[in-house]
Motif scaffolding. Structure first.
Motif, PDB file in Angstrom:
ATOM      1  N   GLY A  13       0.869  -1.310   0.032  1.00  0.00           N
ATOM      2  CA  GLY A  13      -0.078  -0.045   0.103  1.00  0.00           C
ATOM      3  C   GLY A  13       0.903   1.204  -0.051  1.00  0.00           C
ATOM      4  N   VAL A  48       9.205   8.386  -0.319  1.00  0.00           N
ATOM      5  CA  VAL A  48       9.782   9.432  -1.225  1.00  0.00           C
ATOM      6  C   VAL A  48       8.781   9.181  -2.568  1.00  0.00           C
ATOM      7  CG1 VAL A  48      11.882  10.030  -0.254  1.00  0.00           C
ATOM      8  CG2 VAL A  48      11.724   7.915  -1.709  1.00  0.00           C
ATOM      9  N   ALA A  51       8.045  14.053  -6.970  1.00  0.00           N
ATOM     10  CA  ALA A  51       8.159  14.833  -8.304  1.00  0.00           C
ATOM     11  C   ALA A  51       7.428  14.165  -9.464  1.00  0.00           C
ATOM     12  CB  ALA A  51       9.369  15.488  -8.456  1.00  0.00           C
ATOM     13  N   ILE A 186       2.484  -9.899   5.211  1.00  0.00           N
ATOM     14  CA  ILE A 186       2.481 -11.062   4.491  1.00  0.00           C
ATOM     15  C   ILE A 186       3.650 -11.930   5.023  1.00  0.00           C
ATOM     16  CG2 ILE A 186       2.608 -11.849   2.249  1.00  0.00           C
ATOM     17  CD1 ILE A 186       1.795  -9.186   1.381  1.00  0.00           C
ATOM     18  N   LEU A 347       6.848   7.186 -10.819  1.00  0.00           N
ATOM     19  CA  LEU A 347       5.132   7.138 -10.543  1.00  0.00           C
ATOM     20  C   LEU A 347       4.594   7.223 -11.946  1.00  0.00           C
ATOM     21  CD1 LEU A 347       4.786  10.023  -7.707  1.00  0.00           C
ATOM     22  CD2 LEU A 347       4.698   7.542  -7.304  1.00  0.00           C
TER      23      LEU A 347
HETATM   24  P1  FAD Z   1       6.732   1.292  -1.197  1.00  0.00           P
HETATM   25  O1  FAD Z   1       6.428   2.585  -0.908  1.00  0.00           O
HETATM   26  O2  FAD Z   1       7.853   0.840  -0.434  1.00  0.00           O
HETATM   27  O3  FAD Z   1       5.535   0.364  -0.810  1.00  0.00           O
HETATM   28  C1  FAD Z   1       5.571  -0.863  -0.606  1.00  0.00           C
HETATM   29  C2  FAD Z   1       4.412  -1.396   0.251  1.00  0.00           C
HETATM   30  O4  FAD Z   1       4.478  -2.832   0.426  1.00  0.00           O
HETATM   31  C3  FAD Z   1       4.285  -1.089   1.510  1.00  0.00           C
HETATM   32  O5  FAD Z   1       2.721  -0.533   1.994  1.00  0.00           O
HETATM   33  C4  FAD Z   1       4.704  -1.944   2.502  1.00  0.00           C
HETATM   34  O6  FAD Z   1       4.078  -1.876   3.732  1.00  0.00           O
HETATM   35  C5  FAD Z   1       4.082  -3.182   1.732  1.00  0.00           C
HETATM   36  N1  FAD Z   1       4.715  -4.475   2.030  1.00  0.00           N
HETATM   37  C6  FAD Z   1       6.102  -4.704   1.731  1.00  0.00           C
HETATM   38  N2  FAD Z   1       6.348  -6.059   2.471  1.00  0.00           N
HETATM   39  C7  FAD Z   1       5.155  -6.316   3.023  1.00  0.00           C
HETATM   40  C8  FAD Z   1       4.736  -7.602   3.838  1.00  0.00           C
HETATM   41  N3  FAD Z   1       5.653  -8.529   3.895  1.00  0.00           N
HETATM   42  N4  FAD Z   1       3.368  -7.636   4.174  1.00  0.00           N
HETATM   43  C9  FAD Z   1       2.758  -6.518   3.895  1.00  0.00           C
HETATM   44  N5  FAD Z   1       2.918  -5.583   3.210  1.00  0.00           N
HETATM   45  C10 FAD Z   1       4.311  -5.362   2.632  1.00  0.00           C
HETATM   46  N6  FAD Z   1       9.157   8.549  -8.039  1.00  0.00           N
HETATM   47  C11 FAD Z   1       8.727   9.566  -8.719  1.00  0.00           C
HETATM   48  O7  FAD Z   1       7.992   9.453  -9.665  1.00  0.00           O
HETATM   49  N7  FAD Z   1       9.158  10.730  -8.401  1.00  0.00           N
HETATM   50  C12 FAD Z   1      10.222  11.151  -7.500  1.00  0.00           C
HETATM   51  O8  FAD Z   1      10.431  12.262  -7.156  1.00  0.00           O
HETATM   52  C13 FAD Z   1      11.025   9.942  -6.975  1.00  0.00           C
HETATM   53  N8  FAD Z   1      11.831  10.133  -6.121  1.00  0.00           N
HETATM   54  C14 FAD Z   1      12.331   8.960  -5.466  1.00  0.00           C
HETATM   55  C15 FAD Z   1      13.425   9.074  -4.519  1.00  0.00           C
HETATM   56  C16 FAD Z   1      14.146   7.882  -4.141  1.00  0.00           C
HETATM   57  C17 FAD Z   1      15.224   7.907  -3.247  1.00  0.00           C
HETATM   58  C18 FAD Z   1      13.507   6.574  -4.306  1.00  0.00           C
HETATM   59  C19 FAD Z   1      14.160   5.474  -3.581  1.00  0.00           C
HETATM   60  C20 FAD Z   1      12.486   6.503  -4.866  1.00  0.00           C
HETATM   61  C21 FAD Z   1      11.912   7.845  -5.793  1.00  0.00           C
HETATM   62  N9  FAD Z   1      10.716   7.712  -6.480  1.00  0.00           N
HETATM   63  C22 FAD Z   1      10.091   8.732  -7.208  1.00  0.00           C
HETATM   64  C23 FAD Z   1       9.807   6.408  -6.626  1.00  0.00           C
HETATM   65  C24 FAD Z   1       8.925   6.180  -5.732  1.00  0.00           C
HETATM   66  O9  FAD Z   1       9.078   6.570  -4.395  1.00  0.00           O
HETATM   67  C25 FAD Z   1       8.058   4.902  -5.962  1.00  0.00           C
HETATM   68  O10 FAD Z   1       7.942   4.514  -7.144  1.00  0.00           O
HETATM   69  C26 FAD Z   1       6.876   4.814  -5.249  1.00  0.00           C
HETATM   70  O11 FAD Z   1       6.625   5.361  -3.946  1.00  0.00           O
HETATM   71  C27 FAD Z   1       6.452   3.403  -5.259  1.00  0.00           C
HETATM   72  O12 FAD Z   1       6.746   2.701  -4.337  1.00  0.00           O
HETATM   73  P2  FAD Z   1       6.050   1.190  -4.093  1.00  0.00           P
HETATM   74  O13 FAD Z   1       4.685   1.572  -3.617  1.00  0.00           O
HETATM   75  O14 FAD Z   1       6.536   0.459  -5.256  1.00  0.00           O
HETATM   76  O15 FAD Z   1       6.875   0.857  -2.805  1.00  0.00           O
END
Ligand code: FAD
Length: 505
Positions: A13, A48, A51, A186, A347
């Protein structure tokens, strides 16, 4: 005869999970498909990702959000592009604007006329033909006025927003549309012994969330696509060497700028993302050339105002999954790969994955040809973005630190090398099917990084030089006049987009 799916399970999430939930709950409304999302507060999100780039308008439209409500709810500001500082060489700056440069005339793209004028001695920078650049440099922002026939057709914008508030906003929206959220960690990914398909997620409290299609949005952990299914990860660090980041918000320092700033540092670069209630800062670096402590100290020394809270360290490997869709699991978000945040594309890649999935939504047969097409389209977009990012590192005159000397010696992917070479010889831009970044983006970064064409398209000569000069002069005037009429970014926010006072801290 195939049957429709009845249950989609989103694991995770963060922004990816809730973007997927918001989009699928809208798109699949009335189809009878139930959507569940599992997330763990204990694990949290990457926190994070603040942008964006202009295609986000399409996503917001698809999920049906009101712009003012969305900007207020996320403490958002407007983004006209990215300013790059010290990238080509120390002391050099350039702007990558959203929107276009000028307007085509004669038989060739606009920039060919600009190159022809340059060859005749006109030193006007290309940026004089970009409304977004002029507005950004003056701290201005107004919503585009007028239609495709006006200068505003060349103007583009996106948003900066608070990542935590964004996920919370999308959660409210998704839950109001029937998405069922399960809180919990999970523990086990249960698979069918014969097909290998994922059947259910078993949570730590013993509960089970079963489904037909699973979206892996578990971030860098990649619990389903990586850990359970073992889909290999293509490591691109030989092209994009940064592998760590440290992030910290700081207090606001004056009215918010309508753009992101990226400043090159000795072993990477620093971002500055202005929000209404704070500034997002981060230092992206290569662990081979700076320690975590050095990177953190450099970030803290380069903030414009006091930090809010402790810096947060993140590790990553640039690259992507060999296959984003395997069996009945689709990786969306960081589980599918990460290209580093240089051009704010992550994003967008989530949004794009969702769009492609909706175009190729499976039925219970999980036709391998559908999966293969999905994987082809996703891979094509990642590869094209990769090339654009690599350009920033390889086309530099910087040789003042070991990191920049390393970058100058990176052998670019063949597709990028071809593009750079053709541009340097002729000023022509190769475009490929599926490119996210098109003409204006490549032009700004190629020229900004010091790749200057030796020639230009001979067909530009179909316009006599004095006529060309007159047209260019009139265009500059129109653009400058339009920029002058825009309100300040601060005034636009104050008029219609100010976040509620209680959410401003
Ligand atoms: P996460 O935010 O890590 O979410 C993972 C989810 O999975 C969480 O809800 C967690 O609780 C859940 N989860 C994991 N393991 C389990 C488990 N075992 N059981 C239950 N739940 C679990 N993107 C942009 O477009 N613009 C930007 O400026 C930008 N800057 C960034 C800067 C940095 C340094 C980084 C690292 C990334 C950046 N990004 C940017 C990328 C952006 O942050 C991600 O693409 C976006 O937040 C999506 O992340 P996610 O949802 O895939 O992962």
């Amino acid at each position: 005869m195939t049957a429709p799916l009845s249950r989609v399970v989103i694991a995770g999430g963060g922004s990816a999970g809730w973007m997927a939930a918001a989009a699928l709950s809208q798109a699949l409304a009335g189809t009878g498909v139930a959507i569940a999302l599992v997330e763990s507060e204990e694990i949290g999100t990457v926190g994070v990702g603040e942008a964006t780039i202009p295609p986000i308008h399409g996503f917001n439209q698809m999920i049906g959000v009101d712009e003012a409500e969305f900007v207020k709810a996320t403490g958002g500001t407007f983004k006209l592009g990215i300013e790059f500082v010290d990238w080509a060489k120390r002391g050099a700056r350039y702007f990558h604007p959203f929107g276009r440069y000028g307007d085509d005339f004669g038989l060739v793209p606009f920039h060919q006329q600009w190159l022809a004028a340059r060859a005749a001695g006109d030193r006007t920078p290309l940026s004089a033909y970009s409304l977004s650049t002029l507005a950004a440099m003056d701290g201005k922002f107004g919503l585009p006025q007028g239609g495709a026939q006006t200068v505003f057709a060349t103007y583009g914008y996106a948003y900066h927003f608070d990542a935590g508030r964004y996920a919370a906003y999308l959660r409210r929206l998704s839950e109001s549309r029937g998405v069922v959220r399960h809180e919990g960690r999970i523990d086990t990914v249960e698979r069918d012994a014969q097909t290998g398909f994922v059947r259910a997620l078993r949570l730590r409290d013993g509960s089970v969330v079963a489904g037909d299609l699973f979206l892996d949005c578990t971030g860098f952990r990649a619990l389903l696509i990586g850990e359970a299914l073992g889909v290999p990860y293509q490591d691109w660090s030989h092209w994009l060497p940064c592998d760590r980041a440290v992030a910290v918000p700081s207090a606001t320092a004056g009215p918010p700028l309508p753009y992101t700033r990226s400043t090159a540092r000795d072993a990477g670069w620093q971002w500055r993302i202005p929000l209404q209630h704070r500034i997002g800062n981060g230092h992206v670096y290569c662990s081979g050339f700076a320690t975590d402590a050095e990177a953190e100290a450099l970030l803290l020394a380069n903030l414009e105002a006091a930090p809010i809270g402790d810096p947060r360290r993140l590790r990553f490997t640039t690259g992507r999954r060999a296959r984003a869709w395997e069996g009945n699991v689709v990786a969306v978000g960081l589980s599918g790969g990460f290209l580093e945040p240089l051009e704010s594309t992550s994003l967008h890649l989530i949004q794009s994955a969702i769009n492609i999935l909706l175009r190729w939504f499976p039925d219970s047969s999980f036709d391998p040809a559908v999966r293969a097409e999905y994987n082809r389209l996703v891979a094509r977009e990642w590869d094209a973005i990769r090339d654009f990012l690599v350009l920033h590192y390889v086309a530099t005159e910087r040789d003042d630190t070991p990191f920049w000397r390393h970058c100058r010696n990176i052998t670019p992917p063949d597709t990028l090398a071809e593009k750079m070479a053709l541009f340097a010889r002729t000023g022509r831009l190769l475009e490929r099917e599926g490119d996210l970044f098109v003409e204006a983006s490549w032009l700004s970064v190629l020229l900004g990084q010091g790749v200057t064409p030796q020639g230009f398209d001979v067909l530009a000569a179909s316009i006599p030089a004095p006529v060309r000069a007159k047209i260019l002069g009139a265009m500059r005037l129109t653009i400058a006049n339009a920029a002058a009429t825009l309100p300040s970014h601060e005034a636009t926010i104050a008029r219609s987009f100010r976040a509620a006072q209680e959410t401003m801290s």
